[in-house]
Design a protein around this motif. Structure first.
Motif, PDB file in Angstrom:
ATOM      1  N   LYS A  54      48.856  66.463  10.614  1.00  0.00           N
ATOM      2  CA  LYS A  54      50.226  66.199  10.934  1.00  0.00           C
ATOM      3  C   LYS A  54      50.615  65.023  11.223  1.00  0.00           C
ATOM      4  O   LYS A  54      51.470  64.359  10.602  1.00  0.00           O
ATOM      5  CB  LYS A  54      50.681  67.217  12.123  1.00  0.00           C
ATOM      6  CG  LYS A  54      50.273  68.609  11.758  1.00  0.00           C
ATOM      7  CD  LYS A  54      50.917  69.453  12.979  1.00  0.00           C
ATOM      8  CE  LYS A  54      50.211  69.389  14.126  1.00  0.00           C
ATOM      9  NZ  LYS A  54      48.794  69.385  14.078  1.00  0.00           N
ATOM     10  N   THR A  55      49.969  64.462  12.091  1.00  0.00           N
ATOM     11  CA  THR A  55      50.020  63.190  12.671  1.00  0.00           C
ATOM     12  C   THR A  55      49.899  61.860  11.533  1.00  0.00           C
ATOM     13  O   THR A  55      50.634  61.024  11.287  1.00  0.00           O
ATOM     14  CB  THR A  55      49.328  62.489  14.056  1.00  0.00           C
ATOM     15  OG1 THR A  55      49.736  63.587  14.953  1.00  0.00           O
ATOM     16  CG2 THR A  55      49.680  61.273  14.570  1.00  0.00           C
ATOM     17  N   THR A  56      48.556  61.960  10.928  1.00  0.00           N
ATOM     18  CA  THR A  56      48.294  61.142   9.835  1.00  0.00           C
ATOM     19  C   THR A  56      49.582  61.214   8.719  1.00  0.00           C
ATOM     20  O   THR A  56      49.872  60.138   8.390  1.00  0.00           O
ATOM     21  CB  THR A  56      47.182  61.743   9.300  1.00  0.00           C
ATOM     22  OG1 THR A  56      46.113  61.830  10.123  1.00  0.00           O
ATOM     23  CG2 THR A  56      46.592  60.771   7.840  1.00  0.00           C
ATOM     24  N   LEU A 166      59.289  62.227  14.084  1.00  0.00           N
ATOM     25  CA  LEU A 166      59.185  62.629  15.372  1.00  0.00           C
ATOM     26  C   LEU A 166      57.807  63.311  15.506  1.00  0.00           C
ATOM     27  O   LEU A 166      57.772  64.364  14.842  1.00  0.00           O
ATOM     28  CB  LEU A 166      60.236  63.578  15.901  1.00  0.00           C
ATOM     29  CG  LEU A 166      61.765  63.004  15.857  1.00  0.00           C
ATOM     30  CD1 LEU A 166      62.304  63.806  14.375  1.00  0.00           C
ATOM     31  CD2 LEU A 166      62.460  63.305  16.970  1.00  0.00           C
ATOM     32  N   ASP A 167      56.792  62.819  16.308  1.00  0.00           N
ATOM     33  CA  ASP A 167      55.628  63.253  16.457  1.00  0.00           C
ATOM     34  C   ASP A 167      55.542  63.942  18.000  1.00  0.00           C
ATOM     35  O   ASP A 167      55.436  63.451  18.732  1.00  0.00           O
ATOM     36  CB  ASP A 167      54.310  62.461  16.448  1.00  0.00           C
ATOM     37  CG  ASP A 167      53.009  63.072  16.085  1.00  0.00           C
ATOM     38  OD1 ASP A 167      53.271  64.392  16.117  1.00  0.00           O
ATOM     39  OD2 ASP A 167      52.182  62.400  16.029  1.00  0.00           O
ATOM     40  N   GLU A 168      55.814  65.526  18.096  1.00  0.00           N
ATOM     41  CA  GLU A 168      55.637  66.256  18.989  1.00  0.00           C
ATOM     42  C   GLU A 168      56.695  65.717  20.101  1.00  0.00           C
ATOM     43  O   GLU A 168      56.169  65.410  21.153  1.00  0.00           O
ATOM     44  CB  GLU A 168      54.412  66.267  19.593  1.00  0.00           C
ATOM     45  CG  GLU A 168      53.284  67.083  18.347  1.00  0.00           C
ATOM     46  CD  GLU A 168      52.108  67.576  19.007  1.00  0.00           C
ATOM     47  OE1 GLU A 168      52.193  68.194  20.072  1.00  0.00           O
ATOM     48  OE2 GLU A 168      51.112  67.487  18.633  1.00  0.00           O
ATOM     49  N   PRO A 169      58.060  65.177  19.725  1.00  0.00           N
ATOM     50  CA  PRO A 169      58.763  64.464  20.627  1.00  0.00           C
ATOM     51  C   PRO A 169      58.966  65.360  22.032  1.00  0.00           C
ATOM     52  O   PRO A 169      59.214  64.795  23.112  1.00  0.00           O
ATOM     53  CB  PRO A 169      60.170  64.368  19.789  1.00  0.00           C
ATOM     54  CG  PRO A 169      60.071  65.568  18.877  1.00  0.00           C
ATOM     55  CD  PRO A 169      58.685  65.880  18.561  1.00  0.00           C
TER      56      PRO A 169
END
Ligand SMILES: Nc1ncnc2c1ncn2[C@@H]1O[C@H](COP(=O)(O)OP(=O)(O)OP(=O)(O)O)[C@@H](O)[C@H]1O
Ligand SMILES: [Mg+2]
Length: 256
Positions: A54-56, A166-169
């Motif tokens: 996901k982050t990648t 947004l990464d797990e904001p």
């Protein structure tokens, strides 16, 4: 700007995107031939097990990471590095402790060529929008976690991005603050008409916010899944359709 350009604002096209890492001489496929079109103004939520990429994927879209193969186009142009039309929000807002809320939001806008007056006016507008009008002169240590994250959102919006990544904001927030912030994010997204691409671990959050949910597989021989969330907004967490979709998503993870 022509009508066609306006219609393209914040549109993302992902073609045959692949990324692998090497870990202790072992090749680790993280993304394998991903194809996806994200519509202008859409809210796409990415879920998947820890380590599913996901982050990648978000970092590639942000231009912070390079793919091994494939293309990402934004509004018809290939992505090359970071760009002013994209803003990224991480789990921690990373505020500068020696600056006030207003100064944190305007920090760095001068290098974009903004006058001080314009930067302050835009910043104040977005600080109001995230509900922190009374805290413009407060320092980060005087804010709660939810308030600090709102500052991060205001800072991202002030540069008027076409795309918010947004990464797990809301991942670090307590359950109650999280629900309030999900409502805020949904409202801000609608008001700003921005394309929003958000990573979360929280399946309820995914259904609350998304037009579509992208489920990244842990086992890369399996294809990613796209799930449409055709529910009216604002969404009712206890409605039968909402609950049914949550069950469907849980089943994707074998948690049924
Ligand atoms: N710079 C790197 N070098 C080597 N391996 C990496 C690197 N970045 C990520 N990985 C690996 O790629 C895989 C996907 O990582 P990623 O951070 O995208 O997962 P994620 O879905 O965001 O997970 P989480 O839900 O835990 O945040 C993981 O197995 C991770 O170990
Ligand atoms: Mg991650």
């Amino acid at each position: 700007m022509s009508a066609t350009q306006a219609a393209l604002r914040g549109e993302v096209s992902i073609r045959r995107l692949s990324k692998a890492f090497t870990l202790n001489d072992r090749r680790l496929d993280v993304l394998r031939g991903l194809n996806l079109d994200i519509r202008s103004g859409e809210c796409l939520v990415i879920v998947g097990a820890s380590g599913s990429g996901k982050t990648t994927l978000l970092r590639i879209l942000a231009g912070l990471e390079q793919a091994d193969a494939g293309e990402v186009d934004i509004d018809g142009r290939p992505v090359a590095g970071v760009g002013a039309e994209r803003a990224v929000i991480f789990q921690e807002p990373r505020l500068l402790p020696w600056l006030t809320v207003l100064e944190n939001v305007t920090f760095g806008l001068d290098i974009r060529g903004w006058s001080k007056a314009r930067a302050r006016a835009e910043a104040r507008h977005y600080i109001e929008l995230v509900g922190l009008g009374d805290f413009a002169d407060a320092y980060p240590r005087q804010l709660s976690g939810g308030m600090a994250q709102r500052v991060g959102i205001a800072r991202a919006l002030t540069v008027k991005p076409e795309i918010l990544l947004l990464d797990e904001p809301l991942g670090a927030l307590d359950a109650m603050t999280k629900i309030a912030m999900q409502q805020e994010l949904s409202r801000i997204w609608r008001e700003e008409k921005v394309t929003m691409i958000l990573v979360t671990h929280d399946l309820e959050e995914a259904i609350y916010l998304a037009d579509r949910v992208l489920v990244l597989p842990k086992i890369k021989s399996q294809p990613p899944r796209l799930i449409d969330v055709n529910l009216p907004r604002p969404r009712e967490r206890s409605s039968a359709d909402f609950v049914a979709l949550r069950e469907e998503l849980l089943a994707e993870f074998g948690l049924h």
